[in-house]
Design a protein around this motif. Sequence first.
Motif, PDB file in Angstrom:
ATOM      1  N   ALA A   1       0.830  -1.211   0.000  1.00  0.00           N
ATOM      2  CA  ALA A   1       0.000   0.000   0.000  1.00  0.00           C
ATOM      3  C   ALA A   1       0.861   1.256   0.000  1.00  0.00           C
ATOM      4  N   ARG A   2       1.948   1.248   0.702  1.00  0.00           N
ATOM      5  CA  ARG A   2       2.839   2.412   0.715  1.00  0.00           C
ATOM      6  C   ARG A   2       3.479   2.624  -0.662  1.00  0.00           C
ATOM      7  N   ALA A   3       3.829   1.534  -1.302  1.00  0.00           N
ATOM      8  CA  ALA A   3       4.403   1.659  -2.649  1.00  0.00           C
ATOM      9  C   ALA A   3       3.372   2.228  -3.628  1.00  0.00           C
ATOM     10  N   GLU A   4       2.119   1.737  -3.529  1.00  0.00           N
ATOM     11  CA  GLU A   4       1.072   2.259  -4.410  1.00  0.00           C
ATOM     12  C   GLU A   4       0.798   3.731  -4.127  1.00  0.00           C
ATOM     13  N   ALA A   5       0.794   4.100  -2.850  1.00  0.00           N
ATOM     14  CA  ALA A   5       0.555   5.506  -2.498  1.00  0.00           C
ATOM     15  C   ALA A   5       1.691   6.393  -3.007  1.00  0.00           C
ATOM     16  N   GLU A   6       2.911   5.879  -2.958  1.00  0.00           N
ATOM     17  CA  GLU A   6       4.040   6.648  -3.460  1.00  0.00           C
ATOM     18  C   GLU A   6       3.933   6.847  -4.973  1.00  0.00           C
ATOM     19  N   ASN A   7       3.534   5.804  -5.678  1.00  0.00           N
ATOM     20  CA  ASN A   7       3.336   5.934  -7.136  1.00  0.00           C
ATOM     21  C   ASN A   7       2.221   6.932  -7.438  1.00  0.00           C
ATOM     22  N   ALA A   8       1.144   6.863  -6.653  1.00  0.00           N
ATOM     23  CA  ALA A   8       0.040   7.811  -6.859  1.00  0.00           C
ATOM     24  C   ALA A   8       0.496   9.237  -6.576  1.00  0.00           C
ATOM     25  N   ARG A   9       1.367   9.416  -5.594  1.00  0.00           N
ATOM     26  CA  ARG A   9       1.902  10.735  -5.297  1.00  0.00           C
ATOM     27  C   ARG A   9       2.695  11.284  -6.492  1.00  0.00           C
TER      28      ARG A   9
ATOM     29  N   SER B   1      -6.636  12.208 -10.170  1.00  0.00           N
ATOM     30  CA  SER B   1      -5.346  11.851  -9.567  1.00  0.00           C
ATOM     31  C   SER B   1      -5.342  12.158  -8.072  1.00  0.00           C
ATOM     32  N   ALA B   2      -5.940  13.274  -7.682  1.00  0.00           N
ATOM     33  CA  ALA B   2      -5.997  13.638  -6.267  1.00  0.00           C
ATOM     34  C   ALA B   2      -6.855  12.653  -5.480  1.00  0.00           C
ATOM     35  N   THR B   3      -7.977  12.247  -6.085  1.00  0.00           N
ATOM     36  CA  THR B   3      -8.858  11.275  -5.415  1.00  0.00           C
ATOM     37  C   THR B   3      -8.151   9.945  -5.222  1.00  0.00           C
ATOM     38  N   GLU B   4      -7.436   9.511  -6.248  1.00  0.00           N
ATOM     39  CA  GLU B   4      -6.693   8.241  -6.147  1.00  0.00           C
ATOM     40  C   GLU B   4      -5.647   8.315  -5.035  1.00  0.00           C
ATOM     41  N   LEU B   5      -4.906   9.407  -4.998  1.00  0.00           N
ATOM     42  CA  LEU B   5      -3.870   9.565  -3.971  1.00  0.00           C
ATOM     43  C   LEU B   5      -4.480   9.566  -2.577  1.00  0.00           C
ATOM     44  N   GLU B   6      -5.559  10.288  -2.423  1.00  0.00           N
ATOM     45  CA  GLU B   6      -6.208  10.346  -1.109  1.00  0.00           C
ATOM     46  C   GLU B   6      -6.685   8.972  -0.658  1.00  0.00           C
ATOM     47  N   SER B   7      -7.266   8.205  -1.568  1.00  0.00           N
ATOM     48  CA  SER B   7      -7.765   6.866  -1.241  1.00  0.00           C
ATOM     49  C   SER B   7      -6.631   5.936  -0.825  1.00  0.00           C
TER      50      SER B   7
END
Length: 231
Positions: free
Chosen positions: A124-132, A155-161
Motif C-alpha cells: 500500500a505504501r508503494a502504491e501511495a508513493e506511485n500515486a503521489r 489523480s488527487a482522489t486516487e492519492l487520497e484513497s
Amino acid sequence: MTWLDCKGAARRAAIVLIAGLITFSAGCSGPSSDSDSAPREAARPTRVVGMGRVETELRIVDLTSEVWGTVDEISVSAGGRAREREPILALRRDVEAASLKQAVAGVHVRRAAIAAMEASLLRARAEAENARRRFDRVSALHASDLEADEALEGSATELESLEQNVNGLEAELLSTKALLEQAQADSMRARAELERRILRAPADGQVLALDLSIGSVISPERSVGAFGPSS
C-alpha cells in the motif's frame, strides 16, 4: 719469733682447720632438696590432639503442592534421588494443558496476521508513493494548461484513497500487535498454571517420604512427603 707467738699462730691454724672440716661435713650429710626427696609427678599434657568426624545436621524439607489436585504421575518414589528441578510428581492438568495450547495457538495466529499486514502495508505504501508521483506530474501539467481539471481531480482522489488505505493498515497493524502482546501474556499465564501442577525437587537430594499414590487428592495446606537435600 717467741714461743708465745708460735703457740698463738698454731692455735689460729687449728681453729681454721676445724671450721673447714665442720663446713665440709655439713655439706655432705645435709638434707637433699625438695625436688630430689619428693616423688616426681607424671608430666601433664598441655594439649590433646585427636581425630574424629563432625556429623552435619540433617535438613529435611516438606514437599507441598501449590494447588489442589489429583495425583496423575509419580516420577520419583520414596527413597529415590532427584536432581534440582526434576519432577517428583504431577497433578492432572488436562484443562491447563488445553488452555496453554489455545494460548500458544493465539500467539501464532496474531504473528501470522501481523506478517500479512506488514506485507500489505508495504504494498500500500508503494502504491501511495506511485500515486503521489502521478499527482505531482498531473499537477505540473495542469498548471501549464496541458491537463484537464478532471485528470487532476481523479489523480488527487486516487492519492487520497491510497493514503487512507495506508493509514488504515498502520492502525490495524498496531492493534494486532497489541493483541499479540495480550496473547503472549495469556500464554505465559497458562504455562505458569500448568507448571504449578508439577511438584519438583527443591535441590539435589533424596525423597525421604512420599505419603500418596496415583489418584490421591492433595491440597496446598498438607505436606505430601519429605525431601533431604544433599547439601
